[in-house]
Design a protein around this motif. Sequence first.
Motif, PDB file in Angstrom:
ATOM      1  N   GLY A 222      29.765  74.916  31.344  1.00 49.77           N
ATOM      2  CA  GLY A 222      29.298  75.407  30.054  1.00 49.77           C
ATOM      3  C   GLY A 222      27.808  75.262  29.835  1.00 49.77           C
TER       4      GLY A 222
ATOM      5  N   THR B 101      35.653  75.827  32.494  1.00 51.55           N
ATOM      6  CA  THR B 101      34.691  76.898  32.255  1.00 51.55           C
ATOM      7  C   THR B 101      33.728  76.995  33.420  1.00 51.55           C
TER       8      THR B 101
ATOM      9  N   CYS C 196      33.183  82.090  26.551  1.00 46.15           N
ATOM     10  CA  CYS C 196      33.417  81.987  27.985  1.00 46.15           C
ATOM     11  C   CYS C 196      34.230  83.175  28.458  1.00 46.15           C
TER      12      CYS C 196
END
Length: 252
Positions: free
Chosen positions: A111, A107, A151
């Motif tokens: 994140g 990600t 995401c």
Amino acid sequence: MKVFAVPDLPEFEPDDSISDLVAERIDLRPDDVVCVASTVVSKVEDRVADLSAFPAGPRAREVAARLERATGEEKDPRFAQAVLEESTDLLMEAPFLLTETRFGHVTVNAGIDRSNVPGGDLLLLPRRPDESAARIEAGLDADRVIVTDTCGRPFRHGQRGVAIGWAGTPAARDWRGEHDRDGRELGVTVQAIVDELAAAANLVAGEGAGGTPVVVVRDFDFGDHAGSDALFRDVEGDFVRQALRGWSFDVD
């Protein structure tokens, strides 16, 4: 299948019991799937941090400087340090930081969230979301819990809900060996159930100031299929990640 938010939840604080707060507000059934936003899991696990806790080292300063050249925007090297400390692999350094978290999720910025963070600068993802999901599940009448996050997606605009931890359910429904309507055997179809349930929950949970962080999915039937917990790809089978290792963003 029904999808609905748990109403009237308070602002979550460190050491709150998500299970108790949910159980006080709704009667759950054993086959319900309870989807909990990672933001509230992080808050109760005290994953709020200040930038001052991440003094920037040489690598973080280098990463921040490269981002500044790529974007034309000032970047705080302490934020880059936080991303590096929360990651096991930095796949892209520009024009944004694409990372692998310590539990295998790929990600942006590990994140780390910088919005809706009372009492700090940063909200880090839970350290071990599967264990977080198991703790929540242990305190509920429902047998299945998913910790969700939002995401972006390769090749598409916009964000969607995904699962980063789960308990009481396989991650995927494996259709391989079953047959389609024409009798052809399925050879590659593995359905990422926890991601699809997380996305459904995100439609109800919403975003921003009006978000509701816990959603119940009722009457979802996994069916008589094989299950799998393989959700995050291994590097050996992730050809996109392998390609990124040979690519760099030109900022000079």
